[in-house]
Design an enzyme around this catalytic site. Structure first.
Site, PDB file in Angstrom:
ATOM      1  N   HIS A   4      37.564  -6.319 -48.870  1.00 57.76           N
ATOM      2  CA  HIS A   4      37.189  -5.800 -47.556  1.00 57.76           C
ATOM      3  C   HIS A   4      36.822  -4.338 -47.797  1.00 57.76           C
ATOM      4  CE1 HIS A   4      37.102  -5.390 -43.244  1.00 57.76           C
ATOM      5  NE2 HIS A   4      37.901  -4.332 -43.326  1.00 57.76           N
ATOM      6  N   LYS A  25      34.597   2.993 -42.822  1.00 59.01           N
ATOM      7  CA  LYS A  25      33.847   2.590 -44.016  1.00 59.01           C
ATOM      8  C   LYS A  25      32.346   2.539 -43.742  1.00 59.01           C
ATOM      9  CE  LYS A  25      36.137  -1.236 -44.514  1.00 59.01           C
ATOM     10  NZ  LYS A  25      37.063  -1.078 -43.387  1.00 59.01           N
ATOM     11  N   ASP A  43      31.308  -4.069 -45.278  1.00 55.77           N
ATOM     12  CA  ASP A  43      32.484  -4.826 -44.852  1.00 55.77           C
ATOM     13  C   ASP A  43      33.024  -5.793 -45.904  1.00 55.77           C
ATOM     14  OD1 ASP A  43      34.433  -5.059 -42.835  1.00 55.77           O
ATOM     15  OD2 ASP A  43      33.628  -7.008 -42.297  1.00 55.77           O
ATOM     16  N   ARG A  98      44.405  20.863 -51.853  1.00 56.51           N
ATOM     17  CA  ARG A  98      43.102  21.526 -51.767  1.00 56.51           C
ATOM     18  C   ARG A  98      42.255  21.200 -52.988  1.00 56.51           C
ATOM     19  NH1 ARG A  98      42.010  28.007 -51.264  1.00 56.51           N
ATOM     20  NH2 ARG A  98      39.738  27.846 -51.345  1.00 56.51           N
TER      21      ARG A  98
END
Length: 137
Positions: A4, A25, A43, A98
């Site tokens: 997925h 996504k 997907d 960071r």
């Protein structure tokens, strides 16, 4: 193996986009496509090993060249050819550092670089730069 996930190609290399439903996504793929990336799959992404390489492909003709844009609908896009996965981004996890350490993920026995990407305003641009030029050690 079918995941997925969404997947785009930049300069013949694949970026695999992981995350739960609703994590962005397709939105990230669309943003990268606006910068010139090609759509491998949305997907659902197929993965197969070819030696030491992991190749991403669209697993179904029914979804090839289609991407969902929430609030707009299913959009057509030229389908990119299967490509070697060189980078993975996981939208389920935020990056706390960071300048994060190198992270990896194992998929189908291949160890791949991993970026944690939830809640990052410059994620698409950073991934595009990485795909084109790599990451400094």
């Amino acid at each position: 193996m079918i995941l997925h996930a969404s997947c785009i190609a930049i300069a013949g290399k694949a970026l695999l986009i992981l995350g739960p439903s609703g994590s962005g996504k397709s939105a990230l793929a669309l943003k990268l496509m606006a910068y010139g990336a090609g759509l491998i799959s949305d997907d659902q992404t197929g993965l197969r090993r070819e030696g030491v390489r992991l190749i991403a492909f669209c697993p179904s003709a029914a979804i090839r060249g289609l991407i969902e844009a929430r609030g707009i609908g299913l959009l057509r896009s030229p389908a990119a050819i299967p490509s070697e996965v060189v980078l993975v981004v996981d939208l389920a996890q935020p990056e706390q550092d960071r300048l994060p350490p190198r992270r990896t993920i194992s998929l189908a026995g291949c160890l791949l670089p991993l970026v944690l990407g939830a809640q990052n305003d410059h994620l698409a641009e950073g991934l595009l730069a990485w795909m084109k030029g790599g990451r400094q050690e």
